[in-house]
Write a protein that holds these residues in place. Structure first.
Motif, PDB file in Angstrom:
ATOM      1  N   VAL A  30       0.949 -12.848  -0.825  1.00  0.00           N
ATOM      2  CA  VAL A  30       2.006 -13.496  -0.045  1.00  0.00           C
ATOM      3  C   VAL A  30       2.821 -12.457   0.713  1.00  0.00           C
ATOM      4  N   ARG A  31       3.141 -11.401   0.001  1.00  0.00           N
ATOM      5  CA  ARG A  31       3.936 -10.359   0.647  1.00  0.00           C
ATOM      6  C   ARG A  31       3.179  -9.735   1.814  1.00  0.00           C
ATOM      7  N   CYS A  32       1.882  -9.567   1.655  1.00  0.00           N
ATOM      8  CA  CYS A  32       1.079  -9.030   2.751  1.00  0.00           C
ATOM      9  C   CYS A  32       1.119  -9.952   3.957  1.00  0.00           C
ATOM     10  N   VAL A  33       0.970 -11.240   3.714  1.00  0.00           N
ATOM     11  CA  VAL A  33       0.999 -12.181   4.826  1.00  0.00           C
ATOM     12  C   VAL A  33       2.323 -12.051   5.564  1.00  0.00           C
ATOM     13  N   ARG A  34       3.392 -12.009   4.809  1.00  0.00           N
ATOM     14  CA  ARG A  34       4.711 -11.910   5.423  1.00  0.00           C
ATOM     15  C   ARG A  34       4.849 -10.646   6.270  1.00  0.00           C
ATOM     16  N   LEU A  35       4.240  -9.552   5.801  1.00  0.00           N
ATOM     17  CA  LEU A  35       4.369  -8.274   6.502  1.00  0.00           C
ATOM     18  C   LEU A  35       3.254  -8.062   7.513  1.00  0.00           C
ATOM     19  N   ASN A  36       2.397  -9.077   7.629  1.00  0.00           N
ATOM     20  CA  ASN A  36       1.292  -8.927   8.567  1.00  0.00           C
ATOM     21  C   ASN A  36       0.343  -7.809   8.175  1.00  0.00           C
ATOM     22  N   GLU A  37       0.103  -7.712   6.905  1.00  0.00           N
ATOM     23  CA  GLU A  37      -0.866  -6.740   6.385  1.00  0.00           C
ATOM     24  C   GLU A  37      -1.995  -7.519   5.742  1.00  0.00           C
ATOM     25  N   ARG A  38      -3.108  -6.849   5.532  1.00  0.00           N
ATOM     26  CA  ARG A  38      -4.278  -7.580   5.034  1.00  0.00           C
ATOM     27  C   ARG A  38      -4.629  -7.198   3.600  1.00  0.00           C
ATOM     28  N   MET A  39      -4.531  -8.141   2.711  1.00  0.00           N
ATOM     29  CA  MET A  39      -4.939  -7.903   1.328  1.00  0.00           C
ATOM     30  C   MET A  39      -6.433  -8.217   1.216  1.00  0.00           C
ATOM     31  N   THR A  40      -7.229  -7.228   1.540  1.00  0.00           N
ATOM     32  CA  THR A  40      -8.686  -7.419   1.590  1.00  0.00           C
ATOM     33  C   THR A  40      -9.293  -7.325   0.189  1.00  0.00           C
ATOM     34  N   LEU A  85      -2.269   0.526  -0.903  1.00  0.00           N
ATOM     35  CA  LEU A  85      -1.367  -0.018  -1.920  1.00  0.00           C
ATOM     36  C   LEU A  85      -0.110   0.838  -2.053  1.00  0.00           C
ATOM     37  N   SER A  86      -0.254   2.141  -1.886  1.00  0.00           N
ATOM     38  CA  SER A  86       0.914   3.020  -1.939  1.00  0.00           C
ATOM     39  C   SER A  86       1.802   2.813  -0.724  1.00  0.00           C
ATOM     40  N   ARG A  87       1.185   2.721   0.440  1.00  0.00           N
ATOM     41  CA  ARG A  87       1.988   2.510   1.658  1.00  0.00           C
ATOM     42  C   ARG A  87       2.802   1.238   1.559  1.00  0.00           C
ATOM     43  N   GLN A  88       2.211   0.214   0.990  1.00  0.00           N
ATOM     44  CA  GLN A  88       2.896  -1.079   0.921  1.00  0.00           C
ATOM     45  C   GLN A  88       3.807  -1.185  -0.295  1.00  0.00           C
ATOM     46  N   GLY A  89       3.802  -0.175  -1.147  1.00  0.00           N
ATOM     47  CA  GLY A  89       4.670  -0.213  -2.311  1.00  0.00           C
ATOM     48  C   GLY A  89       4.115  -1.014  -3.479  1.00  0.00           C
ATOM     49  N   PHE A  90       2.827  -1.351  -3.446  1.00  0.00           N
ATOM     50  CA  PHE A  90       2.237  -2.070  -4.572  1.00  0.00           C
ATOM     51  C   PHE A  90       1.845  -1.121  -5.695  1.00  0.00           C
ATOM     52  N   ALA A  91       1.706   0.128  -5.358  1.00  0.00           N
ATOM     53  CA  ALA A  91       1.292   1.106  -6.365  1.00  0.00           C
ATOM     54  C   ALA A  91       1.932   2.443  -6.040  1.00  0.00           C
ATOM     55  N   HIS A  92       1.930   3.328  -7.018  1.00  0.00           N
ATOM     56  CA  HIS A  92       2.448   4.671  -6.823  1.00  0.00           C
ATOM     57  C   HIS A  92       1.429   5.677  -7.308  1.00  0.00           C
TER      58      HIS A  92
END
Lengths: 162, 162
Positions: A30-40, A85-92
């Motif tokens: 959902v967050r990807c959709v909102r940010l216009n990123e692709r959760m492939t 994932l790091s760029r989007q803040g999903f992982a570190h």
DNA sequence: CGCGCATTTGTTATAAAGTAACATAACTAG
DNA sequence: CTAGTTATGTTACTTTATAACAAATGCGCG
């Protein structure tokens, strides 16, 4: 670098499975959709592995577990997913471990900070520990800050008492 | 990990040579004697290379420059010296760069913190930026702290204005 | 639709970073 | 001077990460 040798292996699992896992994946989607990123699919799969682990994972462990039926991935597949994932803040990335961990917190951009047990490797992400005076020191040195890494080493309770 | 591509290479040298260099080496020697540690030739040589560089150096650059007459060292020679220098506080590993840098400060044990330009790689060690609340967060999580790494990313003045 | 551009993935190969293991040498305490 | 410890030399190898390029996929637009 590595842990000190340590004979006591406790390590509660902390990992997600079932509904919490699919919920977290869905939230990321959902967050990807909102940010216009692709959760492939590969990105989703790597995030799934990190969430299941609930702790730091080495890139080559992700590579080994990536395939559904025991097949490994090629390194760039996983490294690229980790970059995303790091760029989007999903992982570190945990620099001092050469490992990667799902982000425990929501989407607000926070200063990622970690408590790492030097004995058993147990690692927690914590909030609200931004370095005091860093802004001032950066300004004095003429630096514009873009991000900060904080990694604290210590002993967790079981390791300290053992 | 790496720098963003950056076309402007300024990079003042900051490195030591001549009397300041030998003075710093001598001071390290003295400190070793006081602490009952041994400043052996390979350790001294690696410290010399770090002091001359005045900034982060990669392990394999140290390996390549180690020999007096263009001869390289074997990796364990340099890695062992780096371990020693880090343990004694003469050098630090910069986790997010996979690099090593001579310590800028005296012998008091401080929280090493770094300002790293993500563009040109210019890196400064700074003092007095221990994370606020870290003690509290560690205690709350049951951790006994042993050390903290702080690495701040940013842009130095020349890179920011270019 | 279907063409063109940007982004992502697949794949091969290789680079960069770090360590295990064991033999030799050098210091240091008795 | 000799036994134990600490440090070095050396070979081989593991782990971690990226370059480079080809194929595919998604996406806006005429």
């Amino acid at each position: 670098m590595g842990m000190s040798a340590c004979s006591h292996h406790h390590q509660a699992s902390h990992g997600l499975e079932g509904a919490p896992l699919s919920g977290a994946l869905e939230a990321a989607q959902v967050r990807c959709v909102r940010l216009n990123e692709r959760m492939t699919p590969p990105r989703r799969r790597v995030l799934e592995l990190l969430l299941q682990a609930g702790g730091p994972m080495k890139a080559y462990d992700l590579i080994a577990k990536f395939g559904e039926n025991g097949a490994a991935a090629k390194p760039p597949t996983v490294y690229r997913a980790l970059d995303f994932l790091s760029r989007q803040g999903f992982a570190h990335r945990i620099e001092s471990l050469n490992a990667y961990m799902a982000c425990r917190f929501g989407e607000e951009t926070h200063t990622a900070a970690f408590l790492i047990c030097g004995c058993c490797g147990e690692t927690q992400e914590i909030e609200g520990v931004a370095p005091a005076n860093l802004e001032g020191a950066a300004k004095a040195a003429g630096y514009t800050l873009t991000g900060v890494t904080v990694e604290a080493r210590g002993l967790c309770t079981p390791c300290a008492s053992a």
